[in-house]
Write a protein that holds these residues in place. Structure first.
Motif, mmCIF file in Angstrom:
data_model
loop_
_atom_site.group_PDB
_atom_site.id
_atom_site.type_symbol
_atom_site.label_atom_id
_atom_site.label_comp_id
_atom_site.label_asym_id
_atom_site.label_seq_id
_atom_site.Cartn_x
_atom_site.Cartn_y
_atom_site.Cartn_z
ATOM 1 N N ILE A 1 -0.873 -8.362 6.453
ATOM 2 C CA ILE A 1 0.257 -7.433 6.550
ATOM 3 C C ILE A 1 0.062 -6.302 5.556
ATOM 4 O O ILE A 1 0.031 -6.530 4.340
ATOM 5 N N LEU A 2 -0.095 -5.079 6.062
ATOM 6 C CA LEU A 2 -0.104 -3.894 5.210
ATOM 7 C C LEU A 2 1.303 -3.320 5.230
ATOM 8 O O LEU A 2 1.823 -2.985 6.306
ATOM 9 N N ALA A 3 1.928 -3.224 4.060
ATOM 10 C CA ALA A 3 3.327 -2.792 4.014
ATOM 11 C C ALA A 3 3.572 -1.858 2.839
ATOM 12 O O ALA A 3 3.019 -2.040 1.755
ATOM 13 N N THR A 4 4.403 -0.848 3.078
ATOM 14 C CA THR A 4 4.844 0.033 2.001
ATOM 15 C C THR A 4 6.102 -0.596 1.381
ATOM 16 O O THR A 4 6.767 -1.421 2.017
ATOM 17 N N SER A 5 6.469 -0.300 0.124
ATOM 18 C CA SER A 5 5.825 0.639 -0.770
ATOM 19 C C SER A 5 4.757 -0.032 -1.623
ATOM 20 O O SER A 5 4.792 -1.242 -1.850
ATOM 21 N N GLY A 6 3.830 0.817 -2.128
ATOM 22 C CA GLY A 6 2.674 0.296 -2.833
ATOM 23 C C GLY A 6 2.980 -0.386 -4.150
ATOM 24 O O GLY A 6 2.254 -1.286 -4.562
ATOM 25 N N MET A 7 4.052 0.043 -4.842
ATOM 26 C CA MET A 7 4.416 -0.569 -6.124
ATOM 27 C C MET A 7 5.585 -1.542 -5.986
ATOM 28 O O MET A 7 6.132 -1.999 -6.982
ATOM 29 N N MET A 8 5.980 -1.804 -4.730
ATOM 30 C CA MET A 8 7.059 -2.749 -4.443
ATOM 31 C C MET A 8 8.369 -2.345 -5.131
ATOM 32 O O MET A 8 9.098 -3.167 -5.656
ATOM 33 N N GLY B 1 11.296 -1.014 0.185
ATOM 34 C CA GLY B 1 10.566 -0.972 1.439
ATOM 35 C C GLY B 1 10.137 -2.332 1.945
ATOM 36 O O GLY B 1 10.480 -3.375 1.378
ATOM 37 N N PRO B 2 9.358 -2.357 3.039
ATOM 38 C CA PRO B 2 8.989 -3.605 3.696
ATOM 39 C C PRO B 2 8.185 -4.571 2.835
ATOM 40 O O PRO B 2 8.289 -5.782 3.014
ATOM 41 N N SER B 3 7.363 -4.055 1.899
ATOM 42 C CA SER B 3 6.548 -4.966 1.083
ATOM 43 C C SER B 3 7.429 -5.953 0.315
ATOM 44 O O SER B 3 7.076 -7.126 0.160
ATOM 45 N N VAL B 4 8.597 -5.495 -0.142
ATOM 46 C CA VAL B 4 9.518 -6.374 -0.868
ATOM 47 C C VAL B 4 10.115 -7.414 0.082
ATOM 48 O O VAL B 4 10.266 -8.590 -0.282
ATOM 49 N N GLU B 5 10.438 -6.989 1.301
ATOM 50 C CA GLU B 5 11.011 -7.913 2.278
ATOM 51 C C GLU B 5 10.023 -9.017 2.639
ATOM 52 O O GLU B 5 10.398 -10.199 2.736
ATOM 53 N N GLY C 1 6.082 0.078 7.817
ATOM 54 C CA GLY C 1 6.466 1.204 6.972
ATOM 55 C C GLY C 1 6.007 2.502 7.622
ATOM 56 O O GLY C 1 5.892 2.608 8.845
ATOM 57 N N MET C 2 5.685 3.487 6.814
ATOM 58 C CA MET C 2 5.301 4.806 7.311
ATOM 59 C C MET C 2 3.797 4.901 7.597
ATOM 60 O O MET C 2 3.265 5.986 7.834
ATOM 61 N N ILE C 3 3.104 3.771 7.575
ATOM 62 C CA ILE C 3 1.649 3.758 7.692
ATOM 63 C C ILE C 3 1.182 4.329 9.023
ATOM 64 O O ILE C 3 0.252 5.139 9.078
ATOM 65 N N VAL D 1 0.831 -1.207 0.000
ATOM 66 C CA VAL D 1 0.000 0.000 0.000
ATOM 67 C C VAL D 1 0.864 1.254 0.000
ATOM 68 O O VAL D 1 2.012 1.241 0.446
ATOM 69 N N PHE D 2 0.266 2.350 -0.483
ATOM 70 C CA PHE D 2 0.866 3.668 -0.304
ATOM 71 C C PHE D 2 0.567 4.101 1.126
ATOM 72 O O PHE D 2 -0.525 3.855 1.639
ATOM 73 N N SER D 3 1.530 4.742 1.782
ATOM 74 C CA SER D 3 1.385 5.026 3.214
ATOM 75 C C SER D 3 0.268 6.017 3.515
ATOM 76 O O SER D 3 -0.344 5.967 4.581
ATOM 77 N N VAL D 4 -0.015 6.918 2.588
ATOM 78 C CA VAL D 4 -1.046 7.931 2.809
ATOM 79 C C VAL D 4 -2.233 7.676 1.891
ATOM 80 O O VAL D 4 -2.079 7.591 0.677
ATOM 81 N N GLY D 5 -3.405 7.550 2.458
ATOM 82 C CA GLY D 5 -4.632 7.392 1.671
ATOM 83 C C GLY D 5 -5.043 5.948 1.508
ATOM 84 O O GLY D 5 -6.009 5.496 2.126
ATOM 85 N N ARG D 6 -4.305 5.193 0.684
ATOM 86 C CA ARG D 6 -4.682 3.808 0.414
ATOM 87 C C ARG D 6 -4.601 2.959 1.679
ATOM 88 O O ARG D 6 -5.456 2.120 1.932
ATOM 89 N N SER D 7 -3.562 3.187 2.484
ATOM 90 C CA SER D 7 -3.417 2.424 3.731
ATOM 91 C C SER D 7 -4.628 2.614 4.629
ATOM 92 O O SER D 7 -5.198 1.648 5.151
ATOM 93 N N GLN D 8 -5.029 3.870 4.809
ATOM 94 C CA GLN D 8 -6.129 4.161 5.728
ATOM 95 C C GLN D 8 -7.465 3.661 5.172
ATOM 96 O O GLN D 8 -8.338 3.228 5.929
ATOM 97 N N GLU D 9 -7.624 3.700 3.840
ATOM 98 C CA GLU D 9 -8.837 3.146 3.235
ATOM 99 C C GLU D 9 -8.954 1.654 3.539
ATOM 100 O O GLU D 9 -10.003 1.162 3.959
ATOM 101 N N VAL D 10 -7.864 0.927 3.318
ATOM 102 C CA VAL D 10 -7.869 -0.512 3.563
ATOM 103 C C VAL D 10 -8.049 -0.792 5.057
ATOM 104 O O VAL D 10 -8.762 -1.727 5.444
#
Length: 361
Positions: free
Chosen positions: A229-236, A239-243, A173-175, A143-152
């Motif tokens: 797990i919600l993790a940034t970055s949104g496009m991989m 950041g943590p989403s790749v890890e 991440g920065m969520i 997810v993107f840390s601002v907007g998409r994270s909070q929507e989900v």
């Protein structure tokens, strides 16, 4: 603003693609920043008055209304906007004192760029999570840390509240920092969320949500218990989403669910396209990782208006503008939307290739 720009500085430094400014310049920028409330009129030059309105894109996003030359011309600049149902924000404002020209985005302005209804998208996401949990797997949501994270988060909170989900939701991440800013400004959120926060029930702070420190990641991936797990970055792109992907991709019980656009060439797009093997470097050695994780793309969570919403906004905007300048989209999509605005609403529309070609008379 500071959160996003400082994050960009950090990402640039990690990617050996440093920006032409650093944290020192960001601090200096903050000193010269004057925040405005929605619908507060500000004189930005002797003959231009600026008023901001809600754009429905992310927290604080604004449609800009310019009153130029003592009423000689009035212009609306949408920026990124959302004109549809979401859990987090009200739809973009469409009612203005005057509007001769509108400059609008066209991210999803193509003829076939329609997104599923938000409620349908939510059902798909929750069903995907429930199936994975039933198989004792884990769900990664980049997810993107601002907007998409909070929507989900609001979708998951709703499922948690009504007993559809009962597993931990880890935020990495920065969520958490971005969510704290949302909590600090409930007056800009949707009415029912604002009401709940003001009455002592903050939906961002339910027991299911847990902030992840870096040292906890290993324990999460090694635990046999299912989780989300919600993790940034949104496009991989880092950041943590790749890890998490590298740690969980080998197991077909797990699922990676995409709720945002994956740009061409990004790791996220490659996974969507059926990536079967991922090559990574560890301790100077190349390692090939078999990708067996389930992949699900859930359309409908975008913070941008889709084709249907763009046309709906053009129909509802009041007063009706005489002309439109369509931008912020692929050239073919911008041109297609411009032609449709003229054909459907009689609005003289153009899609310039760059800002230099815009001239208001």
């Amino acid at each position: 603003m500071a959160l996003l720009v400082l994050d960009a500085v950090e990402i640039g430094a990690k990617g050996q693609n440093e920006l032409p400014f650093g944290s020192k310049e960001v601090r200096e920028m903050i000193k010269h920043t004057i925040p405005l409330e929605y619908q507060e009129v500000a004189d930005i030059t002797p003959d231009i008055h600026l008023t901001l309105y809600n754009a429905g894109h992310i927290l604080g996003s604004s449609v800009c209304h310019f009153h130029i030359g003592e009423g000689l011309h009035n212009m609306v600049y949408t920026g990124d906007f959302k004109f549809g149902d979401t859990r987090l924000l009200e739809a973009a404002n469409y009612d203005f004192p005057r509007a001769e020209t509108v400059i609008m985005e066209s991210t999803y302005g193509g003829r076939y760029d329609t997104q599923p209804k938000r409620r349908d998208a939510e059902v798909v996401l929750i069903d995907t999570i429930k199936r994975t949990i039933a198989n004792k797997g884990k769900v990664i949501i980049p997810v993107f840390s601002v907007g998409r994270s909070q929507e989900v988060m609001m979708v998951l909170e709703n499922a948690y509240r009504f007993g559809e989900l009962n597993v931990p939701v880890y935020l990495d991440g920065m969520i958490f920092e971005a969510t704290a800013i949302h909590t600090s400004y409930p007056e800009y959120l949707k009415k029912h969320i604002k009401h709940r926060i003001f009455n002592g029930y903050n939906p961002f702070l339910v027991d299911a949500f847990e902030k992840v420190e870096h040292k906890k990641r290993q324990g999460i991936v090694e635990s046999p218990d299912p989780c989300v797990i919600l993790a940034t970055s949104g496009m991989m792109t880092g950041g943590p989403s790749v890890e998490y992907f590298k740690a969980l991709a080998h197991d077909e019980k797990n699922t990676i669910a995409f709720v945002g656009y994956q740009s061409e060439g990004s790791l996220g797009r490659r996974i969507q396209n059926g990536l079967s093997e991922y090559t990574t470097e560890e301790n100077g050695r190349t390692k090939a990782l078999k990708v067996k994780i389930g992949v699900k793309t859930v359309d409908g969570f975008s913070g941008h208006a889709d084709r249907r919403q763009l046309l709906g906004y053009a129909k509802k905007i009041s007063p009706k503008p005489k002309r439109a300048i369509v931008m912020h989209g692929e050239a073919s999509k911008a041109m297609n939307l411009a032609m449709t605005l003229y054909e459907m609403f009689g609005i003289e529309a153009t899609a310039p290739k760059n800002l230099d070609s815009i001239r208001l008379i």
